[in-house]
Design a protein around this motif. Structure first.
Motif, short mmCIF file in Angstrom:
data_model
loop_
_atom_site.label_atom_id
_atom_site.label_comp_id
_atom_site.label_asym_id
_atom_site.label_seq_id
_atom_site.Cartn_x
_atom_site.Cartn_y
_atom_site.Cartn_z
N UNK A 180 0.88 -1.16 0.00
CA UNK A 180 0.00 0.00 0.00
C UNK A 180 0.92 1.22 0.00
N UNK A 181 0.80 2.00 -1.04
CA UNK A 181 1.64 3.20 -1.12
C UNK A 181 0.98 4.34 -0.37
N UNK A 182 1.66 4.84 0.65
CA UNK A 182 1.15 6.02 1.34
C UNK A 182 1.50 7.24 0.51
N UNK A 183 0.48 7.80 -0.13
CA UNK A 183 0.72 8.94 -1.02
C UNK A 183 -0.22 10.07 -0.63
N UNK A 186 5.12 -4.29 -6.77
CA UNK A 186 3.78 -4.87 -6.73
C UNK A 186 2.94 -4.00 -5.79
N UNK A 187 1.85 -3.47 -6.32
CA UNK A 187 1.03 -2.55 -5.53
C UNK A 187 -0.39 -3.09 -5.43
N UNK A 188 -0.95 -3.09 -4.21
CA UNK A 188 -2.36 -3.48 -4.07
C UNK A 188 -3.21 -2.32 -3.60
N UNK A 189 -2.57 -1.21 -3.20
CA UNK A 189 -3.38 -0.10 -2.73
C UNK A 189 -2.63 1.22 -2.74
N UNK A 233 -9.86 -2.26 -11.43
CA UNK A 233 -9.72 -3.24 -12.52
C UNK A 233 -8.29 -3.75 -12.65
N UNK A 234 -7.33 -2.94 -12.21
CA UNK A 234 -5.92 -3.34 -12.25
C UNK A 234 -5.50 -4.04 -10.94
N UNK A 235 -6.49 -4.27 -10.06
CA UNK A 235 -6.15 -4.92 -8.79
C UNK A 235 -5.55 -3.97 -7.77
N UNK A 236 -5.77 -2.68 -7.99
CA UNK A 236 -5.24 -1.69 -7.04
C UNK A 236 -6.40 -0.97 -6.39
N UNK A 237 -6.39 -0.96 -5.08
CA UNK A 237 -7.48 -0.33 -4.34
C UNK A 237 -7.04 1.04 -3.82
N UNK A 238 -8.03 1.82 -3.37
CA UNK A 238 -7.72 3.12 -2.76
C UNK A 238 -8.23 3.10 -1.33
N UNK A 239 -7.35 3.53 -0.43
CA UNK A 239 -7.71 3.58 0.99
C UNK A 239 -7.67 5.03 1.47
N UNK A 266 2.23 -4.53 3.97
CA UNK A 266 3.33 -3.60 3.72
C UNK A 266 2.73 -2.25 3.33
N UNK A 267 2.97 -1.25 4.16
CA UNK A 267 2.38 0.07 3.88
C UNK A 267 3.40 1.16 4.19
#
Lengths: 672, 672
Positions: A247-250, A270-273, A314-320, A523-524
């Protein structure tokens, strides 16, 4: 439970373990009266007690009915209190029945052994084995530095009363596991202080009459955490999408977020969020950028976010996103809550405003059922329906003691209960939306009930440094002690959070922290309170490549990690475990606090000092294989090379996952 | 003393003042059991208590025989203790007669009023009015910095456990004066903690059964200090030679001393003494130059000293030395004391060795009468007969609590008694030599009995800085609180003593401190622990000229000062007095801690901040004349010019010494 009576005393014995020993000379219960003061500045508390009386209740009268043991403790009839010892569902429960003299301080002494170790009491950052000190249990900011002998702590303390100490934590809990193989849990949310410094007894101090004190023994530590979580509750499994990457903290808006994302995805991460805590907007303060605290999508900062969420999904990446239990006075939610009477009040009956460092916010009063319903609706509508797949449910530990709550209970008593109430709001919002398998949230504040309601914990605000008490290292005992308290899902801000004074997050610190994070359930990253002062995941290509490798290690390990998370959910066995949990006969393992077992088969010894190329590791006796070289070890003190990208990690040769682990050991990416 | 009985309680009333109020709801006595721990590093103590029990004794039975009131306090007959209230010599005395349960913690509550002020408790450096805090009473190093929010304190604490706190002092004493116009003194040397923070009561905590608690009322504060010193003793007058000039703190041998002397005498400095603390030789440590601690003239460092003493004496200049209660292991005195069995022992029965920072010393056991005789002989022979006219009688506050003393009393109890025992040795040596009118000594450590035995106090080891809690300013409340405890002769190291970390004594600090010192009974310099880092009295000619002027002010003021010293000796009225001592109706004066009256007729407001050319002064209503300009003031807040050489000093226009003061105001020397 067995009652053993003697002429001048008695014992409560549970499965042949003497838990409580009372005699006229050494009473097990003391009662008294005290007056606590709670001096709070931005979540940092100075709690002091003026003990007016503390009276040992030497005399006792026992009456036994069926399996109910009632003891009236007193001094020759004076200061009498009535205590029930009873077995319920296989647990030994101590109930305080009568307190005619209105004592507000209780001390219970448990039998202690010299060689005994104690673990738990929530999330403890400085110590894992709690034997030898006392631990005040009061949820608060964890403190900056947390060691009175460090310059950072001194500065934080002098400037903001914010230095903390070895016991300050977001998540204290009156729950512990003894190596005498029992757990103890006190069902009460008042301020407590557990003193494990005495040779022959533990002294549990409670600033209220406890509802129940519960004991249960176990055959093994696995058995014990299982029984403890059967009592306290267990966390659900994590959504499947979590395991697809980091999870990328952006922060900084749609454009910045997407740009950063594409850059690192392109380079192999590899990014999931994307975790955008500023999804509801920002404000500037002298501490750094702060959030708006009005829990509604900020269209200006994040234009087109809803559309982007769909595309990313759709790309398997979520937003938190992010939320906390406060509403800033400038916002629409404050206005609504205030009008509906959902905010906690001050003594004058007006909305209580908490100062958070150059801005003010109201406290949603979770003792008002309708306020909870309303806040859950906010979460459901503004966050879940909007498309967020998770969020940081921040804060929970600040409840001021002079706030007036709707349920009429003193805020001194509600303070420690608040984090779990806040967790419950989040949990129920997700459940009511039918999304528990797809949406998750993570908290730093906790207490009794977090096991049941919080979906995951994170370690709060570490300093961006190598300090033992508040840096990278501190996260390890934090995860382990929380595991011993029944919360088995833990992770931390990769690289730490707090930058103050001369601190700056270095490249090496980020890299070492990411290596550890690959062996945690999530992992964030977090940019920190002063992003520009800190090394970030994309500060240079080398960091991105290293981070990409660790994200591959994490995703490759997912089948194993999922099993651990499931085990935590079904049996309460934490994902990160102390060595002794699987090596009970290894004396040394009981004092290891900076290594952990990642499930049954992996041992992780994070590098928590700078400039290291070799690292000393203690391995309990077993057949161990070094993850990166395949070299085998049979236990003991060893030294291994720890070049960046190759943290000190070992797996059991006899594991059924050996093939998976071998594959992970072969992961390589752009020089790492 | 009057006993006023009520149905559910009683009061002890002294001259219409209710001192003690007891009721079943609010008992005046609590008893308990505790276990103290005393963690000591080079005189810095961390004292902690584990309170096992604290029990309010609600019930009471009164029996009155003649004027003896005996109260048996208990809980319905349990935990009974017997207390006698009696009038003796006009004083109200509380005696604890029986303690069958062997309690070792006693709390006595005194009636308090919200607007009440409290002064005394020995030498308090941070506070003068003690109302609002608690004050642990335990003699120790005063601490370096003494304020947990300063960098200096933090560093000293981190490095050597030496930072101190607002209450740390060489001279604590369980004696105070209340603005309800009574004094209270506890006759016991155990650890105590006086808590003046409660609105309705003061709580005096004693870690032993007190022999006596004594109260006496007075009409005025002058009356009160008179009565207090009638009880505790009074200091003698100072030898006549003292008033002839300053004492130059010089080290380095005969030649250096004489050279420094001649240089400043030539430039106008009035000198009455050379104080050479290294008369017995030196050693080097990392803290700086340290002394040899074998109390015999060092002929190598001070060749021909005895001859020089005689020559100097003819010029009216005396030589002073140094001693403390320890004997360094390398010396002849240690050997002698050890052989004779005069040293305190450790638990194994061997000589107890105290570590003093890179060297060790034995503790002369003052509970052995022959050891006292022997040490007095050392003083008489090696110091008085040798020709010294005075000395610093250093230390006294370090007695470790695990030392085994010959009298069999626990060192925990003897610790606070040690300073006065050390004073007694010095005092008796001088008396036995028949030299009380000619020889004097000065101490930093103190306690009950210092009034009777110590000839003079000095303020110990200030930092060479402007800090409020440990610099120039701190000396003022120190002098005032000591005066309220019955010790009326005080002075300090001009310029301070401790140089650590980045500290350096500046020229301005030396100059401002010398200005204050001219209005104390003795002007004495100290090179400090790191002489080379500090500005000294002869560091440049301007400093010498300024110092010369202040020495002239001091010598010119001698007739007045002598009267004050005599008043202190005869009546116990301190030389330096708080403003309220003569202006009882001035509310404001009770909170002034950085100004003082120098006797009845002079008001001194030392400049304790750097870079000041103007200074704000509060004057109680009177006819005041500014010493340097003759400008008249009638009281209130004023601002005056304070160029170097003209401290903010005022005299009363109606004083009988006006002509003397006028002359002093006209003193001029080389630009000052």
């Amino acid at each position: 439970m067995k009652l053993v009576q003697r002429e001048n005393g008695f014992s409560i014995v549970v499965n042949d373990k003497e838990i409580i020993e009372h005699s006229i000379e050494n009473p097990c219960i003391y009662v008294g009266k005290g007056k606590g003061t709670y001096d709070m500045f931005r979540g940092n508390f100075k709690v002091k007690d003026y003990i007016c009386e503390k009276i040992g209740l030497n005399d006792f009268e026992i009456s036994v009915e069926n399996s109910r043991v009632i003891v009236t403790f007193s001094n020759k009839g004076l200061n009498a209190i009535k205590v029930l010892f009873i077995e319920e569902d296989g647990r030994t429960v101590v109930k305080f029945l009568e307190n005619p003299d209105n004592f507000n301080r209780f001390w219970l002494r448990l039998k202690a052994e010299k060689e005994e170790h104690i673990y738990g009491c929530g999330e403890q950052f400085s110590d894992f084995d709690l034997r030898g000190k006392n631990y005040p249990l009061w949820t608060s900011e964890q403190g900056v530095g947390r060691n009175k002998n460090t310059y950072t702590t001194f500065m934080a303390e002098s400037m903001d009363q914010a230095g903390g100490d070895y016991y300050t934590t977001f998540f204290p809990e009156p729950t512990f596991i003894s190596t005498r193989k029992y757990y103890c849990h006190i069902n009460n949310s008042a301020y407590m202080d557990f003193d494990f410094s005495h040779e022959n007894f533990h002294e549990l101090q409670i600033w209220d009459m406890p509802e129940e004190i519960i004991f249960e023994t176990g055959e093994t530590y696995l058995d014990l955490v299982g029984k403890l979580t059967a009592l306290l509750g267990r966390q659900p499994e994590l959504p499947e999408w979590v395991y697809k990457g980091v999870w990328l903290g952006i922060q900084g808006g749609t454009e910045v977020a997407l740009k950063k994302l594409e850059n690192v995805v392109e380079k192999g991460v590899k990014v999931s969020g994307i975790w955008a805590q500023d999804w509801e907007g920002i404000r500037m303060t002298s501490f750094g950028k702060r959030l708006m605290w009005n829990w509604v999508w900020d269209k200006k900062l994040y234009p087109g976010l809803q559309e982007e969420i769909k595309k990313l999904r759709e790309r398997g990446i979520r937003v938190l996103g992010y939320i906390n239990p406060y509403v800033a006075i400038e916002g629409s939610l404050f206005k609504e809550a205030s009008e509906k009477g959902y905010l906690a009040k001050n003594k004058e009956g007006k909305d209580y405003l908490v100062e958070f460092g150059e801005f003010y916010a109201g406290v949603v009063d979770f003792t008002i059922p309708r306020a909870c319903v309303w806040y859950k609706e906010v979460i459901k509508k503004e966050m879940i329906e909007f498309g967020l797949s998770g969020w940081m449910a921040d804060f929970g530990e600040y409840l001021p003691t002079d706030v007036v709550l709707n349920n009429g209970v003193s805020a001194e008593i509600m303070h420690n209960a608040w984090p779990a109430m806040w967790a419950q709001i989040n949990r129920e919002a997700i459940e009511e939306a039918g999304k528990l398998d797809d949406v998750t949230f993570f908290m730093r504040a906790g207490g009794t009930g977090s096991q049941k309601y919080s979906t995951m914990m994170w370690a709060g605000d570490q300093n961006v440094d190598w300090s033992l008490d508040d840096g990278l290292a501190s996260v390890i005992p934090a995860a382990l002690s929380l595991g011993m308290t029944g919360c088995g899902l833990h992770h931390s801000d990769i690289g730490g959070y707090t930058t103050l004074f001369e601190m700056k997050r270095t490249k090496e610190l980020f890299i070492r922290w990411a290596e550890m994070a690959a062996f945690t359930p999530v992992m964030r990253t977090h940019e920190g309170n002063r992003p520009e002062a800190n090394w970030q995941f994309d500060s240079d290509d080398e960091t991105i490549y290293h981070f990409a490798k660790m994200s591959m290690v994490y995703t490759n390990l997912a089948p194993y990690t999922k099993e651990l998370v499931k085990e935590n959910s079904n049996k309460g066995i934490p994902v990160q475990r102390p060595l002794f949990m699987h090596y009970e006969n290894d004396e040394r393992s009981y004092s290891i606090k900076y290594e952990y077992l990642y499930g049954r088969d992996i041992l992780v010894a994070p590098v928590y000092e700078p400039g290291k190329t070799k690292w000393n590791v203690y391995l309990p006796e077993d057949k161990w294989v070094h993850l990166w070289t395949g070299k085998e070890y049979s236990g003991g003190d060893i030294e291994v090379s720890v070049p960046l990208g190759q943290p000190a990690v070992f797996y059991r040769k006899e594991s059924e996952h050996v093939e998976l682990f071998k594959k992970i050991g072969e992961v390589k990416h752009m020089g790492f």
